[in-house]
Write a protein that holds these residues in place. Structure first.
Motif, short mmCIF file in Angstrom:
data_model
loop_
_atom_site.label_atom_id
_atom_site.label_comp_id
_atom_site.label_asym_id
_atom_site.label_seq_id
_atom_site.Cartn_x
_atom_site.Cartn_y
_atom_site.Cartn_z
N HIS A 28 38.73 42.96 39.89
CA HIS A 28 39.46 41.70 39.95
C HIS A 28 40.94 41.92 39.67
O HIS A 28 41.79 41.25 40.27
CB HIS A 28 38.86 40.69 38.97
CG HIS A 28 37.54 40.17 39.40
ND1 HIS A 28 36.35 40.70 38.95
CD2 HIS A 28 37.20 39.17 40.26
CE1 HIS A 28 35.35 40.06 39.50
NE2 HIS A 28 35.84 39.12 40.31
N MET A 33 43.62 39.14 40.41
CA MET A 33 42.94 38.03 39.76
C MET A 33 42.49 38.44 38.34
O MET A 33 41.30 38.41 38.04
CB MET A 33 41.72 37.61 40.59
CG MET A 33 42.05 37.28 42.03
SD MET A 33 40.58 37.02 43.02
CE MET A 33 40.10 35.41 42.45
N ARG A 36 40.26 35.93 36.29
CA ARG A 36 38.85 35.88 36.70
C ARG A 36 38.08 37.07 36.13
O ARG A 36 36.95 36.95 35.69
CB ARG A 36 38.76 35.87 38.22
CG ARG A 36 37.38 35.63 38.75
CD ARG A 36 37.42 35.49 40.27
NE ARG A 36 36.13 35.22 40.81
CZ ARG A 36 35.73 34.02 41.24
NH1 ARG A 36 36.56 33.00 41.19
NH2 ARG A 36 34.53 33.84 41.72
N GLN A 39 37.39 36.40 32.53
CA GLN A 39 36.30 35.44 32.39
C GLN A 39 34.95 36.14 32.50
O GLN A 39 34.03 35.88 31.72
CB GLN A 39 36.41 34.33 33.44
CG GLN A 39 37.54 33.38 33.20
CD GLN A 39 37.74 32.43 34.37
OE1 GLN A 39 37.18 32.59 35.44
NE2 GLN A 39 38.59 31.43 34.16
N SER A 75 29.78 40.33 38.61
CA SER A 75 31.22 40.57 38.74
C SER A 75 31.51 41.64 39.78
O SER A 75 32.50 41.56 40.49
CB SER A 75 31.82 40.97 37.38
OG SER A 75 31.45 42.27 37.01
#
Length: 109
Positions: A28, A33, A36, A39, A75
């Motif tokens: 990511h 990102m 993200r 997270q 993920s």
């Protein structure tokens, strides 16, 4: 391709996949990102901790941390999916003929 389209090429999806497998959230980050990725890391730790409390004592390491491994797998798939979509869009935009189909395919399909 011109230099402009070559310089704005997205990350190689297989490189993103490899990075996501080796180090969680790195795929990511490569895609730009990082929030993200963080997270996913947060929920990986939280669900891994929850499953350690809920799993039976005789469960193995993977069984005790199954929640974390689930989020880790999700993920990896998420980073790869985003990279593939970005790469496909880039390839589609780089084609000089646009959406025109070639060959024997009827236009109504």
């Amino acid at each position: 391709m011109t230099d402009e389209t070559a310089s704005s090429a997205p990350a190689n999806p297989y490189l993103v996949l490899g990075a996501a497998i080796v180090l969680p959230a790195s795929g990511h980050v490569m895609l730009g990102m990082p929030a993200r990725g963080l997270q996913f890391l947060f929920f990986m730790v939280i669900l891994g901790w929850i499953t350690t409390k809920l799993a039976p004592a005789e469960a193995g390491f993977i069984g005790r941390h199954a929640g974390g491994f689930l989020i880790y797998a999700l993920s990896i798939l998420d980073a790869y999916r985003i990279a593939r979509i970005r790469h496909a869009i880039w390839v589609h935009k780089a084609r000089p003929d646009g959406d025109s189909a070639k060959g024997d395919v009827p236009s109504n399909i």
